[in-house]
Write an enzyme that holds these catalytic residues in place. Structure first.
Site, mmCIF file in Angstrom:
data_model
loop_
_atom_site.group_PDB
_atom_site.id
_atom_site.type_symbol
_atom_site.label_atom_id
_atom_site.label_comp_id
_atom_site.label_asym_id
_atom_site.label_seq_id
_atom_site.Cartn_x
_atom_site.Cartn_y
_atom_site.Cartn_z
ATOM 1 N N TRP A 146 -9.879 2.461 -6.778
ATOM 2 C CA TRP A 146 -9.530 3.099 -5.848
ATOM 3 C C TRP A 146 -8.200 3.514 -5.400
ATOM 4 C CZ3 TRP A 146 -12.523 -1.145 -6.597
ATOM 5 C CH2 TRP A 146 -11.762 -3.120 -5.915
ATOM 6 N N GLU A 169 -5.119 -5.627 -7.240
ATOM 7 C CA GLU A 169 -6.380 -4.631 -7.130
ATOM 8 C C GLU A 169 -6.320 -3.237 -8.732
ATOM 9 O OE1 GLU A 169 -8.351 -4.423 -3.641
ATOM 10 O OE2 GLU A 169 -8.174 -6.143 -2.817
ATOM 11 N N GLU A 176 -6.592 -12.461 -2.175
ATOM 12 C CA GLU A 176 -7.169 -11.809 -0.770
ATOM 13 C C GLU A 176 -8.620 -11.543 -0.724
ATOM 14 O OE1 GLU A 176 -5.600 -7.397 -0.332
ATOM 15 O OE2 GLU A 176 -7.118 -7.393 1.254
ATOM 16 N N TYR A 205 -13.970 -9.721 -2.271
ATOM 17 C CA TYR A 205 -14.499 -9.565 -1.454
ATOM 18 C C TYR A 205 -15.934 -9.518 -1.200
ATOM 19 C CZ TYR A 205 -10.239 -8.135 1.477
ATOM 20 O OH TYR A 205 -9.276 -7.880 2.055
ATOM 21 N N HIS A 265 0.741 -1.168 -0.089
ATOM 22 C CA HIS A 265 -0.020 -0.229 -0.469
ATOM 23 C C HIS A 265 0.913 1.501 -0.360
ATOM 24 C CE1 HIS A 265 -3.241 -3.300 1.364
ATOM 25 N NE2 HIS A 265 -3.741 -2.142 1.073
#
Length: 649
Positions: free
Chosen positions: A198, A193, A301, A266, A131
């Protein structure tokens, strides 16, 4: 699964430790013996069990405070540790434990090394995600301003800063050693991702070509410049793909740069049949692609989102769906996110949690593997297959827009030496590229100022290695695009008539295709043809960054031509973390102007944290993103609607 069961399970214990060395083809053909063995172990594991992974399992939780290298919420519930331990580069910033906020670079590099060593001591496998903070604005990874990827690529204003952070990653990874000095193998999962919007490295904030090049650069810098020899590299876009490999591979850096094909997903549906089916379908697709390419497939993930604990059997439902599919059950591991304690979500149940019993059942299932089930992970006898020469054009990237006359052509060649390297423009006279101090073959490219008129040209690079020609090319756009008036999101005129350039300007959710239409439009030369496919998911969406103050406007307007279906459309404005929506139908087949007053926008039904908020002056001052979603109305699963002239007025 318990240790007693593993002996009878047929799992790949150190089977390859004896006999002839197994050839392995991985990104780093100079990787350590243990790193090669880990890759082979995961390949051999396919179809025999899925290793469970947990982020920050030894540093954060609800059942302990201090870090002792042993305390873990997973262990508190199961008496066992995750087979895979996830960590993040935020440790290097001091923003996640065991990093120390305000600590020195050296202290936090040592903290990252300690994290790897602690996990390894428990018998687990290490994974490092990234990140990364915004190198342009100084904001966090959610800050999508500044076209960051273009600025950290070679030649970019923040390239040196990016290199400096890679230096810290390299130091933390190379510092991870066992007591005997053996380097600990680590799976590195950068820029995850990326197909979502985002993160600053995500869709709509960079192009596919820029993403591919920054991924490649990261690998080459760590492997070739910093000589890091204990890394495997993972590619992990986000769900969902509807099982479509073309969409999954849109930003794939290439087999030369990836060891593990991953997938993140998710669930905010409490384990609905639709979500489980879509996830399994995508995982099976990833498994097929990995088998074709000799890569390791992984569920890199996952987690439950939405209201916590709605389905007390969520873990076993998910594992059951994966086990029951002959494709999806080939994934080697599945890693869920961290338990940061306090008021944060528990991605792994702790004692007394509503999902505790189910997680114990998940652990006890013979197909679910924890550290007690692992043996011989790093013991396989292997030999590395030497990598072939590989050439790629680094700058400019495909569909990059150049607005100045002075530019630089750069190509990277690995695994060989070029007798001669050149570039040409639109098939013209070849120009020599020379090896520079940064390891690129490069040369200046002076663009005639008269060419900066929104035209496109093709740059082609060539090099001859051992008598064989290697080539790569990119379509480059020249000249500025006239800025849109204040409040405008898109008039679809600034893409030089190129569909790929249009697609790269938006983030995409679920199955859709965006192209330019000269026949269906509100004004000008082009409108947007927005094609949807609801066969795998009941909605689809596109999004674009805004970053503007809309207080001078009272409504969102756009031209729309529906397709006569019962499907619906949703305008979504994201501001101050809240998601405001306005809905309208698509039953009309004539082009019409839609006016959506800001006073009629309401928070999305699922955005319960902002349920009482309005799209008022405070929110309009901080508009971050515009999204346009289409939703299934029950009858028409595929079709095309047309949109133009999206603006605030």
């Amino acid at each position: 699964m318990g240790a007693a069961a593993v002996a009878a399970s047929g799992l790949p214990l150190p089977a390859a430790a004896a006999g002839r060395a197994t050839p392995v083809r991985i990104v780093d053909d100079k990787a350590t013996r243990e790193t090669r063995a880990l890759f082979q172990y995961m390949l051999d594991l396919r179809g025999q069990g899925v290793m469970f992974g947990h982020e920050h399992s030894l540093s954060d939780g609800f059942t302990f405070e201090g870090m002792d290298g042993e305390s873990s919420d997973v262990e508190a519930v199961t008496g066992d540790y995750p087979a895979v331990f996830g960590w993040d580069t935020l440790i290097l910033n001091g923003f996640q434990k065991p990093g120390v906020y305000g600590g020195t670079e050296e202290e936090n590099i040592e903290a990252l090394s300690w994290a790897f060593e602690a996990s390894d001591a428990q018998g687990g496998i290490n994974v490092l995600s990234a990140h990364l903070y915004n190198f342009v604005t100084g904001g966090d990874f959610w800050d999508t301003a500044g076209r960051v990827v273009s600025q950290i690529l070679p030649g970019g204003a923040k390239h040196a800063d990016f290199n400096a952070f890679l230096d810290r990653i390299a130091a933390g990874v190379k510092g991870a050693k066992r007591p005997d000095g053996t380097l600990i193998p680590i799976v590195f999962r950068p820029f995850h991702e990326n197909n979502g919007g985002w993160f600053w490295w995500g869709a709509g904030h960079t192009t596919s070509a820029e993403f591919i090049e920054i991924f490649r650069y990261t690998v080459e810098y760590l492997r070739d410049t910093k000589k890091v020899r204990n890394l495997l590299y993972a590619y992990s876009p986000n769900s969902s793909f509807g099982g479509d490999p073309t969409t999954y591979l849109k930003t794939y850096p290439g087999d030369e740069f990836v060891d593990i094909l991953g997938y993140d997903a998710y669930d905010n549906s409490a384990g609905s049949a639709e979500w489980l089916s879509g996830t399994v379908k995508d995982l099976a697709m990833v498994v097929d692609l990995a088998a074709e390419r000799g890569k390791v497939p992984a569920f890199t993930e996952f987690g439950e989102s939405g209201e916590e604990g709605r389905n007390p059997q969520w873990f076993t439902d998910l594992l059951g769906a994966i086990k029951g599919d002959p494709g999806a059950n080939q994934v080697t591991h599945m890693l869920t996110w961290a338990n940061f304690g306090g008021n944060n979500r528990a991605y792994v149940p702790f004692p007394g949690h509503v999902m505790e019993a189910d997680f114990v059942a998940y652990h006890d299932d013979p197909y679910s593997l924890f550290t007690s089930d692992l043996e011989g992970v790093f013991d396989a006898r292997t030999r590395a297959v030497k990598n072939d020469p590989f050439l790629h054009l680094v700058t400019p990237t495909d569909r990059q827009r150049l607005t100045t006359s002075e530019n630089t052509i750069r190509l990277r060649l690995t695994g060989g030496h070029a007798a001669r390297a050149t570039y040409s423009v639109d098939g013209g006279r070849p120009v020599r590229l020379c090896l520079d101090e940064d390891g690129f073959h490069s040369a200046p490219w002076m663009v005639d100022p008269s060419w900066l008129d929104n035209r496109s040209v093709t740059i082609t690079v060539n090099a001859k290695v051992n008598g064989r020609e290697h080539t790569d090319s990119a379509l480059v756009l020249l000249g500025e695009v006239a800025p849109l008036p204040a409040g405008w999101i898109d008039d679809f005129e600034g893409y030089a008539g190129d569909d790929l350039t249009l697609s790269e300007a938006y983030s995409h959710v679920n199955a859709n295709t965006t192209t330019l239409s000269s026949d269906h439009k509100g004004s000008g030369s082009f409108g947007l043809a927005y094609s949807y496919d609801f066969t795998s998911a009941g909605y689809t969406g596109i999004g674009k960054s805004v970053g503007a103050d809309w207080n001078d406007f009272s409504a969102l307007k756009l031209w729309v031509q529906g397709d006569g279906s019962t499907n619906g459309a949703t305008l979504q404005v994201v501001a101050l973390g809240a998601y405001f929506e306005y809905n309208f139908g698509l039953s009309g087949t004539e082009g019409q102007e839609i006016t959506a007053p800001f006073s009629e926008f309401r928070p999305a039904p699922w955005d319960t944290g902002h349920a009482d908020e309005l799209l008022d002056a405070a929110h309009l001052a901080e508009v971050a993103t515009f999204n346009l979603y289409l939703g299934y109305g029950g009858t028409t699963a595929t079709g095309t609607v047309y949109v133009d002239d999206i603006r605030a007025e």
